[in-house]
Enzyme design. Structure first.
Site, PDB file in Angstrom:
ATOM      1  N   ARG A 162       4.227  -7.759  -0.471  1.00 29.65           N
ATOM      2  CA  ARG A 162       4.877  -6.495  -0.833  1.00 29.65           C
ATOM      3  C   ARG A 162       6.353  -6.555  -0.450  1.00 29.65           C
ATOM      4  O   ARG A 162       6.697  -6.531   0.731  1.00 29.65           O
ATOM      5  CB  ARG A 162       4.201  -5.314  -0.141  1.00 29.65           C
ATOM      6  CG  ARG A 162       4.880  -3.981  -0.468  1.00 29.65           C
ATOM      7  CD  ARG A 162       4.022  -2.764  -0.160  1.00 29.65           C
ATOM      8  NE  ARG A 162       3.794  -2.542   1.252  1.00 29.65           N
ATOM      9  CZ  ARG A 162       3.246  -1.435   1.764  1.00 29.65           C
ATOM     10  NH1 ARG A 162       2.852  -0.465   0.946  1.00 29.65           N
ATOM     11  NH2 ARG A 162       3.058  -1.315   3.062  1.00 29.65           N
ATOM     12  N   ASP A 446       2.675   3.110   9.992  1.00 29.48           N
ATOM     13  CA  ASP A 446       3.837   2.418   9.438  1.00 29.48           C
ATOM     14  C   ASP A 446       4.860   3.458   9.016  1.00 29.48           C
ATOM     15  O   ASP A 446       4.741   4.637   9.366  1.00 29.48           O
ATOM     16  CB  ASP A 446       3.443   1.450   8.321  1.00 29.48           C
ATOM     17  CG  ASP A 446       2.935   2.144   7.062  1.00 29.48           C
ATOM     18  OD1 ASP A 446       3.035   3.386   6.956  1.00 29.48           O
ATOM     19  OD2 ASP A 446       2.438   1.442   6.164  1.00 29.48           O
TER      20      ASP A 446
END
EC number: 2.3.3.9
Length: 532
Positions: A162, A446
């Site tokens: 990603r 996150d």
């Protein structure tokens, strides 16, 4: 070559990753695609301003032919046919990369985005770890002498990398006097070094694409892929991309996003916290109709969230793409077996809902959760690698269904406000220290966590919300007082040295952006200015 690097400290593997040939490719990507990226970011702003002026979101009339057409994405390669468990986590440090590859998951989302602080060291180290992983020689020895190596007794997880979202720059790479596009740096270095090797391995260059807000942004990625495949000399269609539908505008363009990427598309993913963050950001001027309850109370079973996930499954399977479930952020705590047992119960319930809804797999944030997720999907899939044949034709979702957040049950409380402030400061402090994924209160957090947390604070102040547990009105003064109290709490937990270096700046930043008159679109942009 008008590309300049600034390296604040030596980056592991730089001599392997930052070769003249690789940097020339990154420079070419920037020159070809950065201006379009800039135009698309400006289009985001214009769309947001139109919504502030009274417009709303709906399915696009100009793309109705795509939604009504008979088309499918390219068939998935064998390595991506079975994605029932996906492990997520940063690709730096090497120990975490090895643990993810060895976890028993089918796929590892190797994250250079929300679970990674984009220090230059982290960016290059992550690329170097992925380079070595593609060649089977990734290893690590800890300062204590503990050795980590790739397992040979079972398959490793397939890597799906990603890159950063379109909005983030890379200040350590300057091209023609301007910062490079972070997404193109991440993708470019990985693709240049690994595309051919991964194809030789029987896999390929696979990517998760974050934060997109329109099918035109997907079109840009498709153009990048097409150019990159020709440049490096691999077959067209070698890239396979899974798009995170984690913004509310993208939820209205799922079909179009898959269509734009159809030769390179592998599926869509449902990202919970960023989706809620986007809901607040896009409709922040729309008053109390878009107020969300405490973050912990917003369940995936809320009707507006069910509409989003069921539409995603239906859209993917209609087009022959995979539908990937969201994050199970719960992590076990071996010192607290009761908390661990509850975490496993919640993960099992969450994954059971997803599997029964038709998702082809889902995410976990800790290796100990891999078996739990796999067992749930095994019980639904049996011997099948996926359930793309589950078409969900009975699902019918309207624009109102996607936007009606008033259907979410829960309260807005001082406890929730305190939790948002504590988590936003704690996460941001750890992010500033160079670690983008951190356990807070038995959840793996996150950047998306901090984004929804600080956004809820901003929203509650702007709407003068009354807290249900205390009866107080959320004002700037109240937020400042609670922020000071939660910051002091953190001072007592982390000690003076860490507090002064990371937690005090994090608290100042969270206070500033949570109370700003003009809402900052991304926490990570001002935070990025505070790191090397």
């Amino acid at each position: 070559m008008a590309i300049e690097l600034s390296d604040p400290r030596p980056a592991n593997g730089a001599e392997t990753i930052l070769t003249p040939e690789a940097l020339a490719f990154v420079e070419e990507l920037h020159r070809r695609f950065a201006s379009t990226r800039n135009d698309l970011l400006a289009a985001r702003t214009a769309r947001r301003e139109a919504i502030a002026a009274g417009e709303t979101l709906d399915f696009l009339p100009e793309t109705a032919e795509i939604r009504e057409g008979d088309w499918k994405v390219a068939p998935a390669p064998p390595a991506l046919q079975d994605r029932r468990v996906e492990m997520t986590g940063p690709a730096s440090p090497a120990k975490m990369a090895i643990n993810a590859l060895n976890s028993g998951a089918k796929v590892w989302l190797a994250d250079l985005e929300d679970a990674s602080t984009p220090t230059w060291h982290n960016v290059v180290d992550a690329e170097y770890n992925l380079y070595r992983a593609a060649r089977g020689d990734l290893s690590f020895t800890s300062p204590e002498g503990k050795e980590y190596a790739l397992r040979t007794d079972a398959p490793l997880a397939v890597v799906v990398m990603r890159p950063r979202g379109w909005h983030l720059p890379e200040k350590h790479v300057m091209i023609d006097g301007e910062p490079a596009v972070g997404a193109l740096v991440d993708f470019g270095l990985h693709f240049f070094h690994n595309a051919k090797q991964l194809l030789e391995n029987g896999q390929g260059p696979y990517y998760y694409l974050p934060k997109m807000e329109s099918h035109l942004e997907a079109r840009l990625w498709n153009d990048v892929f097409t150019f990159a495949e020709d440049y490096v000399g691999v077959p067209q269609g070698s890239v396979r991309a899974t798009v995170l539908i984690e913004t509310i505008p993208a939820a209205f363009e799922m079909e179009e996003i898959l269509y734009e990427l159809r030769e390179h598309a592998a599926g869509l993913n449902a990202g919970r916290w960023d989706y809620l963050f986007s809901m607040i950001k896009v409709f922040r001027d729309s008053g109390k109709d878009f107020l969300l309850p405490d973050r912990a109370d917003v369940a995936m079973t809320a009707p507006f969230m069910r509409a989003y996930t069921e539409l995603l499954v239906k859209t993917c399977h209609r087009r022959g793409a995979f539908a990937m479930g969201g994050m199970a952020a719960f992590i076990p705590n071996r010192r607290e077996p009761e908390i661990t047992a509850k975490a496993f119960e919640k993960v099992t319930a969450d994954k059971t809902r997803e599997a029964n809804d038709g998702f082809d797999g889902s995410w976990v944030a800790h290796p100990d959760m891999v078996d739990t997720c796999r067992e749930v999907f095994d019980s639904v899939l049996g011997e099948k690698p996926n359930q793309v044949d589950k078409l969900r034709e009975e699902v019918s979702v309207t624009a109102k269904d996607l936007l009606d957040v008033t259907t979410a049950e829960g309260a807005i409380t001082e406890a929730g406000l305190r939790s948002n402030l504590y988590v936003a400061v704690a996460y941001t402090a750890v992010w500033l220290s160079g670690n983008g994924a951190v356990a807070i209160h038995n959840l793996m957090e996150d950047a998306a966590t901090a984004e929804i947390s600080r956004s809820q604070v901003w929203q509650q102040v702007r709407n003068s919300v009354t807290l249900e547990d205390t009866g107080e009105t959320v004002t700037e003064d109240l937020v400042k007082r609670l922020l000071a109290e939660e910051t002091e709490r953190l001072r007592g937990e982390v000690g003076e040295e860490a507090f002064a270096k990371y937690y005090a700046p994090a608290s100042e930043l969270i206070g500033r952006i949570s109370l700003a008159e003009n809402y900052p679109d991304f926490l990570t942009l001002p935070a990025y200015e505070l790191i090397d």
